[in-house]
Scaffold this motif. Structure first.
Motif, PDB file in Angstrom:
ATOM      1  N   UNK A  43       0.843  -1.200   0.000  1.00  0.00           N
ATOM      2  CA  UNK A  43       0.000   0.000   0.000  1.00  0.00           C
ATOM      3  C   UNK A  43       0.877   1.248   0.000  1.00  0.00           C
ATOM      4  N   UNK A  44       0.428   2.272  -0.746  1.00  0.00           N
ATOM      5  CA  UNK A  44       1.224   3.486  -0.949  1.00  0.00           C
ATOM      6  C   UNK A  44       0.366   4.736  -0.846  1.00  0.00           C
ATOM      7  N   UNK A  45       1.014   5.839  -0.501  1.00  0.00           N
ATOM      8  CA  UNK A  45       0.431   7.172  -0.619  1.00  0.00           C
ATOM      9  C   UNK A  45       1.274   7.919  -1.639  1.00  0.00           C
ATOM     10  N   UNK A  46       0.613   8.553  -2.592  1.00  0.00           N
ATOM     11  CA  UNK A  46       1.277   9.387  -3.579  1.00  0.00           C
ATOM     12  C   UNK A  46       0.243  10.356  -4.123  1.00  0.00           C
ATOM     13  N   UNK A  47       0.605  11.095  -5.112  1.00  0.00           N
ATOM     14  CA  UNK A  47      -0.327  12.017  -5.750  1.00  0.00           C
ATOM     15  C   UNK A  47       0.291  12.565  -7.013  1.00  0.00           C
ATOM     16  N   UNK A  48      -0.521  13.217  -7.803  1.00  0.00           N
ATOM     17  CA  UNK A  48      -0.002  13.821  -9.017  1.00  0.00           C
ATOM     18  C   UNK A  48       1.134  14.773  -8.648  1.00  0.00           C
ATOM     19  N   UNK A  49       1.997  15.073  -9.598  1.00  0.00           N
ATOM     20  CA  UNK A  49       3.171  15.901  -9.280  1.00  0.00           C
ATOM     21  C   UNK A  49       2.808  17.206  -8.580  1.00  0.00           C
ATOM     22  N   UNK A  50       3.606  17.541  -7.586  1.00  0.00           N
ATOM     23  CA  UNK A  50       3.415  18.773  -6.819  1.00  0.00           C
ATOM     24  C   UNK A  50       3.776  18.540  -5.363  1.00  0.00           C
ATOM     25  N   UNK A  51       3.962  19.622  -4.639  1.00  0.00           N
ATOM     26  CA  UNK A  51       4.301  19.486  -3.221  1.00  0.00           C
ATOM     27  C   UNK A  51       3.043  19.184  -2.421  1.00  0.00           C
ATOM     28  N   UNK A  52       3.216  18.487  -1.328  1.00  0.00           N
ATOM     29  CA  UNK A  52       2.108  18.096  -0.453  1.00  0.00           C
ATOM     30  C   UNK A  52       2.519  18.319   0.987  1.00  0.00           C
ATOM     31  N   UNK A  53       1.666  18.996   1.752  1.00  0.00           N
ATOM     32  CA  UNK A  53       1.942  19.189   3.173  1.00  0.00           C
ATOM     33  C   UNK A  53       1.998  17.852   3.912  1.00  0.00           C
ATOM     34  N   UNK A  54       1.100  16.918   3.552  1.00  0.00           N
ATOM     35  CA  UNK A  54       1.103  15.633   4.251  1.00  0.00           C
ATOM     36  C   UNK A  54       2.445  14.922   4.079  1.00  0.00           C
ATOM     37  N   UNK A  55       3.058  15.065   2.910  1.00  0.00           N
ATOM     38  CA  UNK A  55       4.346  14.425   2.663  1.00  0.00           C
ATOM     39  C   UNK A  55       5.439  15.077   3.516  1.00  0.00           C
ATOM     40  N   UNK A  56       5.456  16.398   3.544  1.00  0.00           N
ATOM     41  CA  UNK A  56       6.436  17.104   4.376  1.00  0.00           C
ATOM     42  C   UNK A  56       6.249  16.723   5.847  1.00  0.00           C
ATOM     43  N   UNK A  57       5.000  16.599   6.276  1.00  0.00           N
ATOM     44  CA  UNK A  57       4.734  16.192   7.657  1.00  0.00           C
ATOM     45  C   UNK A  57       5.266  14.782   7.931  1.00  0.00           C
ATOM     46  N   UNK A  58       5.058  13.866   6.974  1.00  0.00           N
ATOM     47  CA  UNK A  58       5.516  12.493   7.164  1.00  0.00           C
ATOM     48  C   UNK A  58       7.036  12.378   7.111  1.00  0.00           C
ATOM     49  N   UNK A  59       7.691  13.249   6.355  1.00  0.00           N
ATOM     50  CA  UNK A  59       9.153  13.252   6.364  1.00  0.00           C
ATOM     51  C   UNK A  59       9.673  13.658   7.736  1.00  0.00           C
ATOM     52  N   UNK A  60       8.993  14.614   8.367  1.00  0.00           N
ATOM     53  CA  UNK A  60       9.410  15.086   9.687  1.00  0.00           C
ATOM     54  C   UNK A  60       9.030  14.107  10.790  1.00  0.00           C
ATOM     55  N   UNK A  61       7.868  13.469  10.660  1.00  0.00           N
ATOM     56  CA  UNK A  61       7.375  12.518  11.664  1.00  0.00           C
ATOM     57  C   UNK A  61       6.649  11.392  10.931  1.00  0.00           C
ATOM     58  N   UNK A  62       7.316  10.254  10.737  1.00  0.00           N
ATOM     59  CA  UNK A  62       6.741   9.179   9.925  1.00  0.00           C
ATOM     60  C   UNK A  62       5.533   8.463  10.540  1.00  0.00           C
ATOM     61  N   UNK A  63       5.325   8.563  11.837  1.00  0.00           N
ATOM     62  CA  UNK A  63       4.160   7.913  12.449  1.00  0.00           C
ATOM     63  C   UNK A  63       2.909   8.695  12.084  1.00  0.00           C
ATOM     64  N   UNK A  64       1.859   7.972  11.683  1.00  0.00           N
ATOM     65  CA  UNK A  64       0.589   8.619  11.363  1.00  0.00           C
ATOM     66  C   UNK A  64      -0.553   7.660  11.643  1.00  0.00           C
ATOM     67  N   UNK A  65      -1.774   8.146  11.504  1.00  0.00           N
ATOM     68  CA  UNK A  65      -2.957   7.325  11.748  1.00  0.00           C
ATOM     69  C   UNK A  65      -3.763   7.213  10.464  1.00  0.00           C
ATOM     70  N   UNK A  66      -4.141   5.985  10.131  1.00  0.00           N
ATOM     71  CA  UNK A  66      -5.080   5.714   9.042  1.00  0.00           C
ATOM     72  C   UNK A  66      -6.469   5.610   9.652  1.00  0.00           C
ATOM     73  N   UNK A  67      -7.438   6.201   8.994  1.00  0.00           N
ATOM     74  CA  UNK A  67      -8.827   6.117   9.459  1.00  0.00           C
ATOM     75  C   UNK A  67      -9.592   5.289   8.427  1.00  0.00           C
ATOM     76  N   UNK A  68      -9.994   4.080   8.834  1.00  0.00           N
ATOM     77  CA  UNK A  68     -10.621   3.125   7.924  1.00  0.00           C
ATOM     78  C   UNK A  68     -11.881   2.547   8.542  1.00  0.00           C
ATOM     79  N   UNK A  69     -13.031   2.780   7.935  1.00  0.00           N
ATOM     80  CA  UNK A  69     -14.277   2.163   8.404  1.00  0.00           C
ATOM     81  C   UNK A  69     -14.461   2.249   9.911  1.00  0.00           C
ATOM     82  N   UNK A  70     -14.220   3.420  10.467  1.00  0.00           N
ATOM     83  CA  UNK A  70     -14.389   3.609  11.901  1.00  0.00           C
ATOM     84  C   UNK A  70     -13.223   3.119  12.743  1.00  0.00           C
TER      85      UNK A  70
END
Length: 118
Positions: A43-70
């Motif tokens: 599984x991957x996160x990406x997007x069309x070319x361009x900068x993304x705040x979520x990516x910059x955030x993940x570079x600084x702090x790789x831990x994150x939360x996925x929200x799936x079906x509650x």
């Protein structure tokens, strides 16, 4: 933590997902909607070319939360910078998107992180 079948099934079903990252400057939680992709059996996160705040955030702090079906699922981002791996993964993703731009533009300007689960 062992990843449950429920989490994997939710990831397989949901292309549009929400994630919460930690703001790289504010330290505050940042929840956004994005798309997840499946390629090379992972599984991957990406997007069309361009900068993304979520990516910059993940570079600084790789831990994150996925929200799936509650479910709120702890995850970790593994940024992919190796040119060969980027080419293999984005090649598979872009080919499945039918007309979402050239692979070259995605390789040059798209963020790419693997979603690592428990």
């Amino acid at each position: 933590m062992t990843v449950t079948d429920d989490v994997r099934q939710a990831l397989d079903r949901q292309r549009t997902i929400e994630i919460t990252t930690t703001g790289r400057r504010s330290g505050q939680p940042r929840r956004i909607e994005t798309w997840r992709y499946r390629a090379a059996g992972r599984y991957w996160l990406t997007g069309s070319p361009g900068s993304r705040d979520w990516y910059a955030n993940l570079l600084a702090e790789p831990a994150f939360t996925l929200h799936l079906n509650g479910m709120d699922v702890a995850a970790r981002a593994r940024p992919v910078t190796d040119p060969g791996e980027r080419a293999r993964v984005l090649g598979e993703i872009v080919a499945a998107l039918n007309g979402a731009g050239s692979l070259g533009s995605w390789l040059d300007g798209s963020p790419l992180v693997e979603i690592e689960l428990g």
